[in-house]
Motif scaffolding. Structure first.
Motif, PDB file in Angstrom:
ATOM      1  N   GLN A  65     -33.327  -7.016 -66.458  1.00  0.00           N
ATOM      2  CA  GLN A  65     -34.623  -6.782 -66.176  1.00  0.00           C
ATOM      3  C   GLN A  65     -34.864  -7.414 -64.452  1.00  0.00           C
ATOM      4  O   GLN A  65     -34.519  -8.268 -64.032  1.00  0.00           O
ATOM      5  N   PRO A  96     -43.783  -0.025 -61.862  1.00  0.00           N
ATOM      6  CA  PRO A  96     -43.713  -0.849 -62.927  1.00  0.00           C
ATOM      7  C   PRO A  96     -44.947  -1.651 -63.255  1.00  0.00           C
ATOM      8  O   PRO A  96     -45.875  -1.702 -62.664  1.00  0.00           O
ATOM      9  N   ILE A 155     -39.900  -5.913 -71.690  1.00  0.00           N
ATOM     10  CA  ILE A 155     -39.376  -4.643 -70.909  1.00  0.00           C
ATOM     11  C   ILE A 155     -39.483  -3.033 -71.578  1.00  0.00           C
ATOM     12  O   ILE A 155     -39.507  -2.110 -70.645  1.00  0.00           O
ATOM     13  N   GLY A 194     -41.198   0.195 -72.122  1.00  0.00           N
ATOM     14  CA  GLY A 194     -42.054   1.200 -71.392  1.00  0.00           C
ATOM     15  C   GLY A 194     -41.925   0.799 -69.803  1.00  0.00           C
ATOM     16  O   GLY A 194     -42.970   1.069 -69.205  1.00  0.00           O
ATOM     17  N   SER A 195     -41.397  -0.358 -69.285  1.00  0.00           N
ATOM     18  CA  SER A 195     -41.178  -0.645 -68.035  1.00  0.00           C
ATOM     19  C   SER A 195     -40.553   0.495 -67.260  1.00  0.00           C
ATOM     20  O   SER A 195     -40.209   1.592 -67.667  1.00  0.00           O
ATOM     21  N   ALA A 196     -40.331   0.245 -65.685  1.00  0.00           N
ATOM     22  CA  ALA A 196     -39.999   1.303 -64.895  1.00  0.00           C
ATOM     23  C   ALA A 196     -38.488   1.693 -64.896  1.00  0.00           C
ATOM     24  O   ALA A 196     -37.946   0.635 -65.074  1.00  0.00           O
ATOM     25  N   PRO A 197     -37.909   2.810 -64.405  1.00  0.00           N
ATOM     26  CA  PRO A 197     -36.701   3.078 -64.399  1.00  0.00           C
ATOM     27  C   PRO A 197     -36.292   2.606 -62.947  1.00  0.00           C
ATOM     28  O   PRO A 197     -36.977   2.321 -61.933  1.00  0.00           O
ATOM     29  N   GLN A 241     -33.269   3.564 -67.700  1.00  0.00           N
ATOM     30  CA  GLN A 241     -34.655   4.254 -68.006  1.00  0.00           C
ATOM     31  C   GLN A 241     -35.691   3.393 -68.227  1.00  0.00           C
ATOM     32  O   GLN A 241     -36.882   3.508 -67.697  1.00  0.00           O
ATOM     33  N   GLU A 242     -35.447   1.904 -68.200  1.00  0.00           N
ATOM     34  CA  GLU A 242     -36.507   1.042 -68.020  1.00  0.00           C
ATOM     35  C   GLU A 242     -35.972  -0.326 -67.604  1.00  0.00           C
ATOM     36  O   GLU A 242     -34.754  -0.498 -67.677  1.00  0.00           O
TER      37      GLU A 242
END
Lengths: 191, 191
Positions: free
Chosen positions: A73, A88, A96, A98-101, A114-115
């Motif tokens: 994370q 993010p 986490i 659906g969080s940002a890549p 990917q997240e």
């Protein structure tokens, strides 16, 4: 400190890694090494850093916090997110989905995730005894006021209660700068 | 918008220049040229940018806002101040006594200034009619609440009242990011 005052810790960008990712980035069997302890018992800033990249930019040395966790994370400010070029969500630590890549690069390897990148939702760690004393329950949403010329009231501050926590409010660098707060300053729970 | 709601403008780092400094940086007799108008009548973002440096870092292209003013004034966020390595005070626009030093570099010359860099105090521009309607006086300190998951209450928001102003709250990028606000979002005066 009076009853409802709490110390504020300002979180600069940092990353937690799974042991699997530690070994991809630093080599098979590698163990993070402690540089200095953090306010939360058992947590530490590691000597190791990792390069974090997004489509628009790179932070060459992001501090790793140990020990290794179950999931990797990244916690950055919204300002940082513009540098990397990612979006993010504001999330609680540990959430986490659906969080940002992001891309991580270490001396032994690299990982495309990917997240994993979030903007950490402002929160307060309460030891169970502190929570009882202050009448606070886990997951409560609190309002916290900072003082001074640039004072703000932070709303939706999430209470996190555990026997393993020490009393500390965590905000990120955008929040600290917006309120002209420094690490170790005092804020007050107003409701 | 209901009665006490106001649009929020997010100010990215920018600089106002005196005509004398325009001419040192861009050449004798040089006049700033308008790229696009700002929310305040007569104010504009210029096509011109200038390089701003401090002991630790440089922003190569800081947008100039026109028209030229009586004093040169750089307005940056606290985050920006760490990049430059200077410690600007939080000040009202126009009050640069004791503010931070900086170096400006343009195509025709450069200037070392002993003061001029500030972190602009959050404020609201009220047209005189808006101020009357809302019961606000020049220099009042207001509290303004933003909504949403990352909501905050900004305290000590300075009221500025003039016939030449349009209703608009100005915060910097740290404040916007701390509250997850975008340019044009709405906030509410609570007292």
């Amino acid at each position: 400190m009076t009853n409802r005052q709490i110390p504020v810790g300002v979180s600069a960008r940092h990353i937690h890694l799974s042991q699997q990712h530690v070994e991809i980035l630093f080599g098979e069997g590698y163990q993070l090494t402690e540089m200095k302890p953090l306010s939360q018992p058992g947590q530490y800033a590691a000597n190791e850093t990792v390069q974090v990249s997004g489509p628009k930019g790179t932070f060459p040395k992001v501090r790793i916090l140990g020990p290794a966790r179950s999931q990797t994370q990244l916690e950055i400010s919204k300002t940082d997110s513009f540098v990397l070029g990612i979006k993010p969500p504001v999330k609680e630590s540990g959430d986490i989905a659906g969080s940002a890549p992001m891309k991580l690069t270490g001396p032994a390897g690299e990982i495309e995730l990917q997240e994993g990148a979030i903007i950490a939702a402002r929160h307060i760690h309460f030891h169970t005894d502190d929570a009882k004393r202050l009448g606070v329950k886990d997951k409560d949403r609190l309002r916290v006021r900072t003082g001074g010329e640039r004072g703000v009231v932070f709303e939706n501050v999430i209470a996190r209660v555990s026997d393993s926590f020490a009393l500390d409010m965590h905000i990120d660098t955008d929040e600290a700068n917006a309120a002209a707060i420094n690490n170790g300053d005092i804020a007050e729970i107003i409701d």
